[in-house]
Design a protein around this motif. Structure first.
Motif, short mmCIF file in Angstrom:
data_model
loop_
_atom_site.label_atom_id
_atom_site.label_comp_id
_atom_site.label_asym_id
_atom_site.label_seq_id
_atom_site.Cartn_x
_atom_site.Cartn_y
_atom_site.Cartn_z
N MET A 1 0.81 -0.87 -0.05
CA MET A 1 -0.33 0.10 0.04
C MET A 1 0.54 1.36 0.17
SD MET A 1 -2.73 -1.71 -0.04
CE MET A 1 -3.65 -2.87 -0.03
N ARG B 1 7.41 -4.72 -6.78
CA ARG B 1 7.22 -4.33 -8.00
C ARG B 1 5.22 -3.54 -7.06
NH1 ARG B 1 4.19 -8.46 -12.44
NH2 ARG B 1 6.79 -9.43 -12.78
N LEU B 2 5.83 -2.46 -8.44
CA LEU B 2 3.88 -1.06 -7.97
C LEU B 2 2.55 -1.14 -9.12
CD1 LEU B 2 6.01 1.31 -6.64
CD2 LEU B 2 4.68 0.47 -4.95
N LEU B 3 1.66 -1.31 -8.19
CA LEU B 3 0.53 -0.77 -9.47
C LEU B 3 0.38 0.60 -9.17
CD1 LEU B 3 -1.84 -3.48 -8.38
CD2 LEU B 3 -0.81 -3.70 -10.30
N PRO B 4 -0.01 0.73 -10.49
CA PRO B 4 0.09 2.06 -10.80
C PRO B 4 -0.81 3.57 -9.71
CG PRO B 4 -0.76 1.20 -12.74
CD PRO B 4 -0.78 0.62 -11.43
N ARG C 1 -0.29 0.43 -4.98
CA ARG C 1 -0.35 -0.69 -4.03
C ARG C 1 1.15 -1.64 -5.22
NH1 ARG C 1 -6.39 -3.73 -6.07
NH2 ARG C 1 -5.41 -2.12 -8.28
N ARG C 2 1.07 -2.57 -3.40
CA ARG C 2 3.09 -2.82 -3.92
C ARG C 2 3.29 -3.97 -3.16
NH1 ARG C 2 8.24 -0.98 -0.28
NH2 ARG C 2 7.12 -2.06 1.38
N LEU C 3 3.40 -5.27 -3.80
CA LEU C 3 4.51 -6.45 -3.23
C LEU C 3 5.75 -6.33 -3.36
CD1 LEU C 3 3.16 -9.16 -3.32
CD2 LEU C 3 4.10 -9.27 -5.71
N ARG D 1 11.73 -7.02 -14.45
CA ARG D 1 10.43 -7.49 -13.73
C ARG D 1 9.84 -6.24 -12.14
NH1 ARG D 1 7.30 -10.17 -17.73
NH2 ARG D 1 5.71 -10.94 -16.43
#
Lengths: 255, 255
Positions: free
Chosen positions: A1, A88-91, A94-96, A116
């Motif tokens: 997040m 990895r980040l979403l636009p 949100r974060r992984l 990636r």
DNA sequence: CGTACGGTTGACTAGCCTCAACAAAAGTGG
DNA sequence: CCACTTTTGTTGAGGCTAGTCAACCGTACG
């Protein structure tokens, strides 16, 4: 997040999408602590010369970015010291955290032309660098190396597939129990004692690794402590009091 | 969540932990539809003879078990026709479908001595069988094959890591949208039309693949339909009306 | 025709997330 | 050395989302 820390954006990369720190000549495999763990273990001692020549040494500070998601994938790495996170980040932010990398781990099992994931140093790190080109050349000339790479890639696949079960079906406490055991096992493999786990990453990193929020992670730590399974030497140094019970909780999910 | 179907337990395996159906001599790679897709593509046409000799052909019916979690990993497979699911169960019955395997996919990227998943046929299937031993021998004698295996294992790692983001951070609708696009892309690669997806698996399989319940999956289907993104030709045949919108929903997560 | 199975829909509930406050530790600058 | 800020971690209150339980529908199959 969590959005990316401003600290990390402050020190911009010295190369486009590349790593910080300077690439030094390689000090030699002989004294390398990870010689027996990493992919290079597949090469007999007599054949390390060629690899040493292609390798460089890289040191980066905690918080620095090794490689950025989307950048051209020019180099591959073997971690020799410290810990990194694969992010990895979403636009929308949100974060992984797709994993934590420790000594002996290889960064470069990917078919993609661009990274990636973003790789960020959790602690000060030392790495072995190879250009992707050189590594491919080494693989062609040393089939044992390629075989070793395949073996390690398969091991990583096994472990990543296990994470799918964690994220899809385990409860928060179960996820945390499994995480602690996993970290403990990996640190033990590196020579640490078995009943104590060092967690250099933040609760935020753990949350984004387990698909939870920091609050839930914190509450789960508290619950494990109340149930007598763990004890806090410090927020980031945890004693595994009842590893067997933790194992049961985690669903006997190996690695 | 679903316990294993009694149907699947009824027809017990003919070999301990092994597959149903009988292994037939291999019909030859020449006419193989997946020749260009599978790991064997790494071998030049001139070198297929040795591989053909080691290979067997296997056909199994929908619902049958190819290999059981925990059984000794004697064989590896390439799917040539049909679809299978990769399943793992927790002691209490919680279930994960770690993936669906289609023509061209390889079953055998693992470092484990025993299968870590159960493989069940979703539809009638045809597969290429190799004993693990033979395959290792082939790899030793044909470095191009080993390189091809490494390449494909890396591709699978990339895709599995993407699933981590799906399970950790995407909402149910987002997961379903991504799943539909993923399936569509894979079917398109096998020659199907781009705007229609065939879903041979049950809602239960989809749920256990996406870390949801069947009810939630069903509601998400309904919602996507209400929002005009998909249409139902049948419960298992879905038209992608607005693939671009689906893409946005799925978080632009490639494969 | 009846049963079994897969799928959809509705009502309700529980667990995790959100928001907020607080505490502790680590760094910063005078 | 101490006041101040920043960062990290913990705890509490309340809301929302996905899970649970249940009913229902349609199709396939005996």
């Amino acid at each position: 997040m969590s959005a990316r820390s401003p600290l990390l954006d402050a020190d911009a990369p010295s190369r486009p999408g590349g790593h910080h720190g300077r690439r030094q000549p390689h000090p030699g495999c002989e004294g390398c602590l990870t010689r027996s763990l990493a992919v290079c273990a597949a090469l007999p001692a007599a054949d390390t010369a060629e690899m040493e020549q292609a390798a460089g040494e890289l040191r980066i500070q905690a918080g620095a970015t090794l490689a950025r998601e989307g950048a051209v994938r020019r180099d591959v790495y073997t971690v020799t010291r410290g810990m990194l996170r694969r992010v990895r980040l979403l636009p929308d932010g949100r974060r992984l955290v797709a994993g934590f990398l420790m000594a002996g781990d290889f960064i470069g099992f990917s078919g993609a032309s661009h990274y990636r994931h973003t790789f960020e140093a959790v602690t000060d790190c030392a790495l072995c660098v190879f250009s992707l080109q050189d590594m491919q050349q080494l693989c062609r000339s040393h089939p044992e190396l390629e075989a070793g790479m395949l073996r390690q890639a398969c091991a990583e696949l096994d472990s990543t597939r296990s994470s799918l079960m964690t994220l899809a079906r385990l409860t928060p406490v179960e996820r945390l129990a499994g995480f602690l055991l996993d970290m403990a096992a990996r640190q033990q493999r590196l020579g640490a004692c078995a009943d104590r786990v060092d967690l250099p990453m933040t609760r935020n990193d753990i949350a984004d690794h387990l698909g939870l929020t920091i609050e839930t992670v914190s509450r789960c730590f508290t619950r494990l402590k109340q149930d007598g399974m763990i004890e806090f030497d410090a927020p980031r140094l945890i004693a595994l009091v009842q590893p067997a019970q933790l194992q049961t909780l985690a669903g006997s999910q190996a690695e």
